[in-house]
Design a protein around this motif. Structure first.
Motif, PDB file in Angstrom:
ATOM      1  N   HIS A   5      -2.916  14.018  35.520  1.00 19.25           N
ATOM      2  CA  HIS A   5      -3.111  15.439  35.221  1.00 19.25           C
ATOM      3  C   HIS A   5      -3.364  16.225  36.502  1.00 19.25           C
ATOM      4  N   MET A   6      -4.227  15.742  37.366  1.00 19.14           N
ATOM      5  CA  MET A   6      -4.531  16.262  38.700  1.00 19.14           C
ATOM      6  C   MET A   6      -5.240  17.617  38.706  1.00 19.14           C
ATOM      7  N   ASP A   7      -5.911  17.957  37.601  1.00 21.99           N
ATOM      8  CA  ASP A   7      -6.767  19.148  37.618  1.00 21.99           C
ATOM      9  C   ASP A   7      -7.859  19.006  36.564  1.00 21.99           C
ATOM     10  N   LEU A   8      -8.537  17.863  36.615  1.00 25.96           N
ATOM     11  CA  LEU A   8      -9.542  17.549  35.602  1.00 25.96           C
ATOM     12  C   LEU A   8     -10.866  18.219  35.959  1.00 25.96           C
ATOM     13  N   ARG A   9     -11.004  19.436  35.494  1.00 23.64           N
ATOM     14  CA  ARG A   9     -12.222  20.215  35.723  1.00 23.64           C
ATOM     15  C   ARG A   9     -12.525  21.017  34.469  1.00 23.64           C
ATOM     16  N   PRO A  10     -13.768  21.472  34.323  1.00 20.80           N
ATOM     17  CA  PRO A  10     -14.175  22.114  33.062  1.00 20.80           C
ATOM     18  C   PRO A  10     -13.287  23.260  32.597  1.00 20.80           C
ATOM     19  N   ALA A  11     -12.697  24.022  33.527  1.00 28.99           N
ATOM     20  CA  ALA A  11     -11.846  25.142  33.129  1.00 28.99           C
ATOM     21  C   ALA A  11     -10.653  24.685  32.298  1.00 28.99           C
ATOM     22  N   ASN A  12     -10.277  23.412  32.419  1.00 27.93           N
ATOM     23  CA  ASN A  12      -9.109  22.895  31.694  1.00 27.93           C
ATOM     24  C   ASN A  12      -9.492  22.004  30.515  1.00 27.93           C
ATOM     25  N   PHE A  13     -10.778  22.009  30.147  1.00 28.85           N
ATOM     26  CA  PHE A  13     -11.248  21.237  28.989  1.00 28.85           C
ATOM     27  C   PHE A  13     -11.580  22.195  27.844  1.00 28.85           C
ATOM     28  N   LEU A  14     -10.873  22.083  26.746  1.00 25.70           N
ATOM     29  CA  LEU A  14     -11.239  22.816  25.537  1.00 25.70           C
ATOM     30  C   LEU A  14     -12.153  21.896  24.739  1.00 25.70           C
ATOM     31  N   SER A  15     -13.418  22.274  24.629  1.00 29.16           N
ATOM     32  CA  SER A  15     -14.390  21.350  24.040  1.00 29.16           C
ATOM     33  C   SER A  15     -15.371  22.088  23.134  1.00 29.16           C
ATOM     34  N   ARG A  16     -15.969  21.311  22.255  1.00 28.30           N
ATOM     35  CA  ARG A  16     -17.012  21.827  21.367  1.00 28.30           C
ATOM     36  C   ARG A  16     -17.994  20.707  21.086  1.00 28.30           C
ATOM     37  N   ASP A  17     -19.284  21.018  21.204  1.00 31.30           N
ATOM     38  CA  ASP A  17     -20.342  20.028  20.997  1.00 31.30           C
ATOM     39  C   ASP A  17     -20.169  18.807  21.913  1.00 31.30           C
ATOM     40  N   GLY A  18     -19.660  19.036  23.121  1.00 30.95           N
ATOM     41  CA  GLY A  18     -19.485  17.953  24.085  1.00 30.95           C
ATOM     42  C   GLY A  18     -18.265  17.092  23.845  1.00 30.95           C
ATOM     43  N   ARG A  19     -17.436  17.452  22.878  1.00 34.84           N
ATOM     44  CA  ARG A  19     -16.255  16.655  22.527  1.00 34.84           C
ATOM     45  C   ARG A  19     -15.000  17.354  23.022  1.00 34.84           C
ATOM     46  N   LEU A  20     -14.178  16.624  23.774  1.00 37.23           N
ATOM     47  CA  LEU A  20     -12.937  17.187  24.297  1.00 37.23           C
ATOM     48  C   LEU A  20     -11.912  17.313  23.178  1.00 37.23           C
ATOM     49  N   LEU A  21     -11.483  18.559  22.907  1.00 35.46           N
ATOM     50  CA  LEU A  21     -10.505  18.830  21.854  1.00 35.46           C
ATOM     51  C   LEU A  21      -9.132  19.162  22.412  1.00 35.46           C
ATOM     52  N   GLY A  22      -9.073  19.491  23.683  1.00 37.06           N
ATOM     53  CA  GLY A  22      -7.787  19.829  24.272  1.00 37.06           C
ATOM     54  C   GLY A  22      -7.832  19.788  25.786  1.00 37.06           C
ATOM     55  N   LEU A  23      -6.864  19.112  26.378  1.00 37.38           N
ATOM     56  CA  LEU A  23      -6.694  19.066  27.829  1.00 37.38           C
ATOM     57  C   LEU A  23      -5.496  19.953  28.164  1.00 37.38           C
ATOM     58  N   ILE A  24      -5.726  20.980  28.960  1.00 32.55           N
ATOM     59  CA  ILE A  24      -4.677  21.967  29.220  1.00 32.55           C
ATOM     60  C   ILE A  24      -4.400  22.076  30.722  1.00 32.55           C
ATOM     61  N   ASP A  25      -3.367  22.858  31.030  1.00 31.57           N
ATOM     62  CA  ASP A  25      -2.936  23.183  32.394  1.00 31.57           C
ATOM     63  C   ASP A  25      -2.473  21.951  33.157  1.00 31.57           C
ATOM     64  N   TRP A  26      -1.195  21.624  32.957  1.00 27.97           N
ATOM     65  CA  TRP A  26      -0.579  20.473  33.603  1.00 27.97           C
ATOM     66  C   TRP A  26       0.233  20.881  34.836  1.00 27.97           C
ATOM     67  N   SER A  27      -0.089  22.029  35.440  1.00 27.61           N
ATOM     68  CA  SER A  27       0.699  22.537  36.564  1.00 27.61           C
ATOM     69  C   SER A  27       0.735  21.578  37.750  1.00 27.61           C
ATOM     70  N   ASN A  28      -0.360  20.860  37.989  1.00 26.49           N
ATOM     71  CA  ASN A  28      -0.469  19.998  39.165  1.00 26.49           C
ATOM     72  C   ASN A  28      -0.090  18.542  38.899  1.00 26.49           C
ATOM     73  N   ALA A  29       0.445  18.253  37.714  1.00 30.14           N
ATOM     74  CA  ALA A  29       0.728  16.871  37.323  1.00 30.14           C
ATOM     75  C   ALA A  29       1.610  16.155  38.341  1.00 30.14           C
ATOM     76  N   LEU A  30       1.327  14.863  38.524  1.00 33.87           N
ATOM     77  CA  LEU A  30       2.123  13.994  39.384  1.00 33.87           C
ATOM     78  C   LEU A  30       2.295  12.654  38.683  1.00 33.87           C
ATOM     79  N   THR A  31       3.238  11.855  39.152  1.00 31.53           N
ATOM     80  CA  THR A  31       3.329  10.463  38.722  1.00 31.53           C
ATOM     81  C   THR A  31       3.023   9.600  39.938  1.00 31.53           C
ATOM     82  N   ALA A  32       1.884   8.922  39.875  1.00 31.29           N
ATOM     83  CA  ALA A  32       1.415   8.132  41.020  1.00 31.29           C
ATOM     84  C   ALA A  32       0.366   7.157  40.527  1.00 31.29           C
ATOM     85  N   ASN A  33      -0.105   6.301  41.440  1.00 31.50           N
ATOM     86  CA  ASN A  33      -1.183   5.393  41.103  1.00 31.50           C
ATOM     87  C   ASN A  33      -2.433   6.193  40.728  1.00 31.50           C
TER      88      ASN A  33
END
Length: 314
Positions: free
Chosen positions: A204-232
């Motif tokens: 994903h390469m942008d795992l930060r709170p601004a890209n976590f849609l969550s409620r009650d501490g539960r991740l409901l959606g991971l958004i913004d894949w602009s920086n995605a890469l395929t790598a180790n």
């Protein structure tokens, strides 16, 4: 999801700027009666709004502010290709059990901005539990990356792209601040980064709170894949570390207690430089913030010193 060719000769001055009205114009066929439009945020390249209606669920629009991306971190990327990638990877996320909002539509008219339409997930201020996040990221890294050609990778191997961008971004930082010693060249970085091309995963390469849609501490959606890469996956874990998210609970959820050891070796340090240089450029140039820029430049200097020390020892 193959990237379109970069048009490096297009000048920012010739580009059309798009607004919410332009994006709403693409929704005419849906015959929506909008009660309100509220800006949720957005980065340097995209705008995000929530539309509310009477008698139906709200929806979220994401659209680019202009077609071609030119800034000190990225040159000549196609915002339409990035938005199409977001659409495809949200759909893929659902298919493989990665939390994501439902995609309602993707509008790609001949004129005007492309518009991604997704469900609106109501969120709260409770942070995502790090253990849960670590488990989800591990699940993501276990998926096949076959057939995925991330826009940010520019049609190259991950090691080549990361080395080129890190070197270019450090050169930008050096225009604003003095960096220690001779900066590592892209050839030096590419040599040490070569292992990230092995066993590639979708990152994903942008795992930060601004890209976590969550409620009650539960991740409901991971958004913004602009920086995605395929790598180790080490490249992603290095970014999580530089974002300050590589906690013991994250590592436990991910299933590894030895993540930081790898990040202290030359490969790990080169991976971390990729993020550190990007963050320094953001706060020096793209979204100037003197205090944050000072912190990020110092972090970049510290990593350069660490890399020089372990390289000399080797």
């Amino acid at each position: 999801m193959k990237p379109r060719p970069c048009h490096r000769m297009i000048s920012q001055l010739t580009q059309i700027k798009w607004s919410l009205d332009d994006a709403l114009g693409q929704l005419r066929a849906m015959k929506l009666h909008i009660e309100s439009a509220e800006r949720l945020g957005g980065g340097i390249e995209f705008e995000v709004f929530v539309l509310r209606f009477r008698g139906r669920a709200p929806i979220v629009l994401k659209f680019p502010s202009q077609r071609w991306i030119f800034n000190d971190n990225d040159q000549g990327l196609d915002s339409f290709s990035i938005l199409q990638q977001e659409y495809a990877l949200l759909v893929r996320s659902h298919r493989y059990g990665i939390p994501a909002p439902n995609v309602i539509g993707y509008l790609h008219p001949d004129e005007g901005p492309h518009v991604l339409v997704i469900e609106c997930i109501e969120t709260d201020a409770v942070p995502v539990d790090d253990f849960q996040l670590g488990r989800i990221v591990k699940r993501l890294h276990e998926l096949s990356s076959s057939g995925i050609h991330p826009v940010a990778q520019r049609g190259q191997s991950a090691s080549t792209t990361v080395a080129q961008l890190t070197a270019a971004r450090m050169a930008v930082v050096a225009r604003f601040a003095e960096l220690p010693g001779t900066l590592p060249t892209k050839e030096f970085l590419a040599h040490h980064l070569r292992p990230i091309d092995l066993s590639p995963s979708l990152l994903h390469m942008d795992l930060r709170p601004a890209n976590f849609l969550s409620r009650d501490g539960r991740l409901l959606g991971l958004i913004d894949w602009s920086n995605a890469l395929t790598a180790n996956p080490l490249l992603e874990l290095a970014r999580v570390e530089e974002y300050g998210g590589l906690t013991d609970r994250f590592a436990s959820g991910y299933g590894s207690s030895d993540l930081r050891t790898e990040l202290q070796r030359p490969l790990g340090l080169c991976c971390r430089l990729y993020t550190a240089a990007m963050l320094a450029v953001v706060f020096l140039s793209e979204a100037p913030d003197r205090s944050l820029a000072t912190i990020k430049v110092k972090r970049l200097k510290d990593l350069l010193e660490q890399l020089r020390a372990v390289s000399d020892d080797g």
